[in-house]
Design a protein around this motif. Sequence first.
Motif, PDB file in Angstrom:
ATOM      1  N   GLU A 148       0.765  -1.257   0.048  1.00 50.58           N
ATOM      2  CA  GLU A 148       0.028  -0.025  -0.260  1.00 50.58           C
ATOM      3  C   GLU A 148       0.723   1.223   0.011  1.00 50.58           C
ATOM      4  O   GLU A 148       0.368   2.233  -0.227  1.00 50.58           O
ATOM      5  CB  GLU A 148      -0.886   0.325   1.060  1.00 50.58           C
ATOM      6  CG  GLU A 148      -2.126  -1.416   1.477  1.00 50.58           C
ATOM      7  CD  GLU A 148      -2.777  -0.886   2.362  1.00 50.58           C
ATOM      8  OE1 GLU A 148      -3.499  -0.031   2.640  1.00 50.58           O
ATOM      9  OE2 GLU A 148      -2.814  -2.208   3.429  1.00 50.58           O
ATOM     10  N   GLU A 149       2.265   1.247   0.434  1.00 53.50           N
ATOM     11  CA  GLU A 149       2.838   2.357   0.438  1.00 53.50           C
ATOM     12  C   GLU A 149       3.473   2.379  -1.050  1.00 53.50           C
ATOM     13  O   GLU A 149       4.553   3.604  -1.182  1.00 53.50           O
ATOM     14  CB  GLU A 149       3.935   2.606   1.426  1.00 53.50           C
ATOM     15  CG  GLU A 149       4.943   3.452   1.823  1.00 53.50           C
ATOM     16  CD  GLU A 149       4.112   4.395   2.521  1.00 53.50           C
ATOM     17  OE1 GLU A 149       2.742   3.683   3.182  1.00 53.50           O
ATOM     18  OE2 GLU A 149       4.613   4.987   3.930  1.00 53.50           O
ATOM     19  N   CYS A 150       3.196   1.297  -1.786  1.00 56.50           N
ATOM     20  CA  CYS A 150       4.548   1.212  -3.362  1.00 56.50           C
ATOM     21  C   CYS A 150       5.161   2.328  -3.957  1.00 56.50           C
ATOM     22  O   CYS A 150       5.289   2.706  -4.968  1.00 56.50           O
ATOM     23  CB  CYS A 150       4.578   0.019  -4.006  1.00 56.50           C
ATOM     24  SG  CYS A 150       5.318  -0.839  -2.731  1.00 56.50           S
ATOM     25  N   GLY A 151       3.068   3.232  -4.455  1.00 61.99           N
ATOM     26  CA  GLY A 151       2.668   4.354  -5.166  1.00 61.99           C
ATOM     27  C   GLY A 151       3.487   5.749  -4.476  1.00 61.99           C
ATOM     28  O   GLY A 151       3.270   6.467  -4.977  1.00 61.99           O
ATOM     29  N   ALA A 152       4.220   5.647  -3.187  1.00 63.56           N
ATOM     30  CA  ALA A 152       4.331   7.267  -2.896  1.00 63.56           C
ATOM     31  C   ALA A 152       5.401   7.837  -3.862  1.00 63.56           C
ATOM     32  O   ALA A 152       6.581   7.035  -4.187  1.00 63.56           O
ATOM     33  CB  ALA A 152       4.991   6.754  -1.395  1.00 63.56           C
ATOM     34  N   ALA A 153       5.194   8.866  -3.537  1.00 58.74           N
ATOM     35  CA  ALA A 153       6.420   9.327  -4.668  1.00 58.74           C
ATOM     36  C   ALA A 153       7.824   9.459  -4.085  1.00 58.74           C
ATOM     37  O   ALA A 153       8.766   9.462  -4.667  1.00 58.74           O
ATOM     38  CB  ALA A 153       6.135  11.383  -4.336  1.00 58.74           C
TER      39      ALA A 153
END
Length: 312
Positions: free
Chosen positions: A124-129
């Motif tokens: 769920e964190e992998c899309g973070a900038a």
Amino acid sequence: MKIRALQFREGGFSTQPFAFGGEEGPERFDISVKYRSCLANYLIDTGEEVILVDTGIPAGTPEEVPDEKTLIYTGKDIASYMDVFAAQGYKPSDVTKILLTHKHLDHSGELRSFPGAKIYVNSEECGAAELQGIGNIVPVDFTDGPYCNFPESQKIAEGIYLIKAKGHTKGNSIVIVEDGGLFYMIHGDITYTDEALYENKLSVVYDDLPAARETLDRVREFISHHPTVYLSTHTPLGPENLEAKKIIDLGNPSETIPVGEVIFKTASGKYVCSVCGYVYDPGEHDGVPFESLPDEWKCPRCKRPKDKFNKA
């Protein structure tokens, strides 16, 4: 197994409104009450592989310049994260795995310095900038079922577990290491100071407040039933707990050590987001001073308001 603290800033502070004010509001707490702060991440040497938990701030990140309104000050540089890492006798090629507690740059800042390591991150964190353009990320879906009272976990190595613990960020995680009959909880930013753990208070930094409350409740329940050494990022109590193998007793809080003298420096005109580490440099924004930005301006990375920035 060896666990080592990699401390790269010291001599900072967090204020009570910042560390305690997440649920009741910061205005309910006393800004003159300060707790010691620093920056430290951790290294696990299993004898067969070297595993990092978080990777510091990016090299060259300017120090903050605190004043009477500063809510958190991470302190002055001891050395860069990579210099502290090297001082332990390791090379980047020695690191096989990195366990990321969450996306913020004081935890993910030097991920790119370890291209040969697998970086385990809550999916769920992998899309973070902060994580874009990094090719060696392994998304974790926590498929190994419950770990004690935590519903979702992933076994990383023998005695090492990544635990889903959302709230501070939507993809926040905890690392628990079992060794010698103790449980070492490397928690990122579940709390910013151990005093908040004892007092059962949430900080003002969260993406999901109900989830953050549930996570802190589970952390406290776990600590109540397991001999736990609590390893923090933002307080020297983390490295001190590790050195002493101090088992947390929630009914017997540690004595608060007063904040030492704070060294003030000349402001550079730059500002640093106290949440995600984004640096506002007027030179990169047509010379517009931070003070001239409109009140509704928000951090381009984490969308927090201006008052979450500190002078650098």
